[in-house]
Design a protein around this motif. Structure first.
Motif, mmCIF file in Angstrom:
data_model
loop_
_atom_site.group_PDB
_atom_site.id
_atom_site.type_symbol
_atom_site.label_atom_id
_atom_site.label_comp_id
_atom_site.label_asym_id
_atom_site.label_seq_id
_atom_site.Cartn_x
_atom_site.Cartn_y
_atom_site.Cartn_z
ATOM 1 N N LYS A 60 0.850 -1.195 0.000
ATOM 2 C CA LYS A 60 0.000 0.000 0.000
ATOM 3 C C LYS A 60 0.885 1.243 0.000
ATOM 4 C CE LYS A 60 -4.229 1.665 2.225
ATOM 5 N NZ LYS A 60 -3.982 3.082 2.073
ATOM 6 N N SER A 66 -4.911 3.769 -3.094
ATOM 7 C CA SER A 66 -4.593 2.447 -2.545
ATOM 8 C C SER A 66 -5.671 1.943 -1.586
ATOM 9 C CB SER A 66 -3.243 2.481 -1.829
ATOM 10 O OG SER A 66 -3.298 3.388 -0.752
ATOM 11 N N SER A 67 -6.423 2.862 -0.951
ATOM 12 C CA SER A 67 -7.440 2.356 -0.021
ATOM 13 C C SER A 67 -8.618 1.736 -0.783
ATOM 14 C CB SER A 67 -7.914 3.438 0.955
ATOM 15 O OG SER A 67 -8.166 4.624 0.293
ATOM 16 N N SER A 153 -1.902 15.836 -2.959
ATOM 17 C CA SER A 153 -2.822 15.115 -2.091
ATOM 18 C C SER A 153 -2.213 14.951 -0.699
ATOM 19 C CB SER A 153 -3.131 13.755 -2.714
ATOM 20 O OG SER A 153 -3.981 13.015 -1.901
HETATM 21 N N1 LIG Z 1 -10.747 4.993 -7.959
HETATM 22 C C1 LIG Z 1 -9.907 6.027 -7.872
HETATM 23 N N2 LIG Z 1 -9.318 6.540 -8.968
HETATM 24 C C2 LIG Z 1 -8.468 7.582 -8.874
HETATM 25 N N3 LIG Z 1 -8.152 8.205 -7.712
HETATM 26 C C3 LIG Z 1 -8.726 7.729 -6.621
HETATM 27 C C4 LIG Z 1 -9.615 6.630 -6.634
HETATM 28 N N4 LIG Z 1 -9.980 6.390 -5.367
HETATM 29 C C5 LIG Z 1 -9.349 7.314 -4.608
HETATM 30 N N5 LIG Z 1 -8.605 8.124 -5.373
HETATM 31 C C6 LIG Z 1 -7.770 9.256 -4.926
HETATM 32 O O1 LIG Z 1 -6.626 8.709 -4.245
HETATM 33 C C7 LIG Z 1 -6.291 9.572 -3.161
HETATM 34 C C8 LIG Z 1 -6.376 8.774 -1.876
HETATM 35 O O2 LIG Z 1 -5.406 7.768 -1.964
HETATM 36 P P1 LIG Z 1 -5.285 6.588 -0.907
HETATM 37 O O3 LIG Z 1 -6.569 5.859 -0.838
HETATM 38 O O4 LIG Z 1 -4.085 5.793 -1.312
HETATM 39 O O5 LIG Z 1 -5.030 7.388 0.447
HETATM 40 S S1 LIG Z 1 -4.351 6.840 1.777
HETATM 41 O O6 LIG Z 1 -2.879 6.889 1.622
HETATM 42 O O7 LIG Z 1 -4.854 5.491 2.045
HETATM 43 O O8 LIG Z 1 -4.791 7.800 2.817
HETATM 44 C C9 LIG Z 1 -7.277 10.731 -3.203
HETATM 45 O O9 LIG Z 1 -6.658 11.732 -4.001
HETATM 46 P P2 LIG Z 1 -6.899 13.303 -3.776
HETATM 47 O O10 LIG Z 1 -8.371 13.535 -3.979
HETATM 48 O O11 LIG Z 1 -6.040 13.955 -4.828
HETATM 49 O O12 LIG Z 1 -6.441 13.628 -2.381
HETATM 50 C C10 LIG Z 1 -8.468 10.116 -3.901
HETATM 51 O O13 LIG Z 1 -9.293 11.080 -4.538
#
Ligand SMILES: Nc1ncnc2c1ncn2[C@@H]1O[C@H](COP(=O)(O)OS(=O)(=O)O)[C@@H](OP(=O)(O)O)[C@H]1O
Length: 355
Positions: A60, A66-67, A153
């Motif tokens: 991750k 990644s979530s 982000s």
């Molecule tokens: N399906 C999909 N496609 C593209 N982008 C997505 C998707 N799902 C989540 N996001 C964007 O990913 C950012 C969150 O990432 P993570 O889930 O890895 O966050 S974390 O590290 O677990 O907190 C967060 O980015 P930002 O909005 O730029 O902050 C989410 O909008």
């Protein structure tokens, strides 16, 4: 066996050529009309066949969608009753930000007999030898994102509690004078080119797949094929189809198109009005994502009046990461004290210890 070889059942030569000609005509017509030839011939073998791969290590990464991947893996683990490598005790990450050690996993005691898990996907700093102590070496994959978007982000999300971002007003100010705010001796002190290349050479052969967040929707088809999962195990959405048309061609696209009705139907079935909600609008506290920094992490409201079975399925589809970690922990270790999601929020507000 050819027809001529079957004793007492030889097919006249002219008839054989007529059958061959007919078959060729059908195949040519099918191609011309973009029919699904796959329906006419037995499967030739490939990644879609065989039982699903159930030993999966997902590395991750931060702020890379990644979530979303993690939720899919958790649902897969729960559906198939697989052991997940979960953080020990009240913690929510596998030792992060320390380098991973096997003993950070619940149920792994130092010096005790070997304990193996099927799925590992919580945040950790990769330490391959320690991971191998608890994970069979089947399939490793991860996800990356354009570093500029990832930094934007991260800045918003970690603004309040990452030392490098705390004292700076904006990302522009940080980039204009990063050395003022960031002390490289606290991290990345080894980040010279030779070191980075050596680390990549160490890690790369182990990973079968790298997803790209900017192409998330297309990317979901790759793990599904690599892991031989059924559609129920992943979630696809509409932009996937436009982008995939060029990749797959008409035949495979038609077969994927037949599958697409289900996720659309699922969203309509589960969600109140289909749109994600801000932190104050998610009515069910159990489905409210943990908030951090200036970001408004969105969640979903479920449609009222769902029957129990549908409700259970829908809850799992939209369950935020920390709640799902806590849920699986209680399922896997019913005798241990449950994890408290709100402890993490308190820590992020500056009130607690490491998680
Ligand atoms: N399906 C999909 N496609 C593209 N982008 C997505 C998707 N799902 C989540 N996001 C964007 O990913 C950012 C969150 O990432 P993570 O889930 O890895 O966050 S974390 O590290 O677990 O907190 C967060 O980015 P930002 O909005 O730029 O902050 C989410 O909008």
């Amino acid at each position: 066996m050819w027809p001529e070889q079957v004793e007492g059942a030889a097919v006249p030569c002219g008839c054989f050529w007529a059958i061959l000609l007919l078959a060729l005509t059908v195949f040519l017509l099918a191609g011309f009309l973009h029919m699904d030839v796959g329906l006419l011939v037995p499967p030739l073998g490939g990644q879609d066949e065989g039982p699903p791969v159930t030993n999966v290590m997902f590395l991750k990464t931060h702020k890379t969608a990644s979530s979303t991947v993690l939720n899919t893996l958790f649902r897969f683990a729960e559906t198939h009753n697989l052991a997940v490598a979960l953080p020990a005790g009240g913690r929510f990450y596998l030792g992060y930000s320390w380098l991973f050690l096997a003993r950070y996993v619940e149920g792994v005691e130092q010096g005790s007999p070997e304990r193996r898990f099927s799925i590992m996907c919580d945040h950790l700093r990769l330490n391959r030898r320690e991971v191998q102590k608890v994970m069979p070496s089947d399939t490793y994959f991860s996800i990356l994102r354009n570093p500029v978007f990832q930094l934007q982000s991260s800045f918003i999300y970690y603004k309040g509690y990452v030392p490098a971002f705390r004292g700076v007003a904006s990302l522009e100010d940080f980039l204009a004078s990063s050395r003022t705010y960031y002390n490289p001796s606290l991290g990345l002190r080894h980040a010279y080119e030779g070191y980075v290349r050596a680390r990549l050479a160490d890690v790369e052969p182990r990973f079968q797949l790298g997803l790209i967040a900017e192409h998330f929707d297309e990317s979901t088809v790759l793990p599904r094929r690599l892991l031989r999962w059924r559609l129920d195990d992943v979630h696809l959405d509409r932009t996937f189809w436009a982008r995939l048309r060029a990749e797959l061609g008409p035949r495979r696209l038609r077969s994927e198109e037949r599958r697409r009705e289900r996720p659309r139907g699922l969203a309509a079935l589960c969600l109140q009005d289909g749109t994600p909600k801000g932190k104050s609008q998610v009515t069910d506290r159990r489905l409210r994502p943990c908030q951090s920094g200036r970001a408004d992490i969105l969640g979903y409201n479920l449609r009222p009046g769902l029957d129990n079975q549908t409700l259970h399925m829908c809850q799992r589809m939209v369950m935020p990461e920390l709640q799902y970690v806590a849920r699986l922990y209680t399922l896997q270790f019913p005798d241990k004290p449950p994890k408290n999601v709100h402890v993490l929020e308190a820590w992020r507000d500056g009130a607690g210890d490491s998680v």
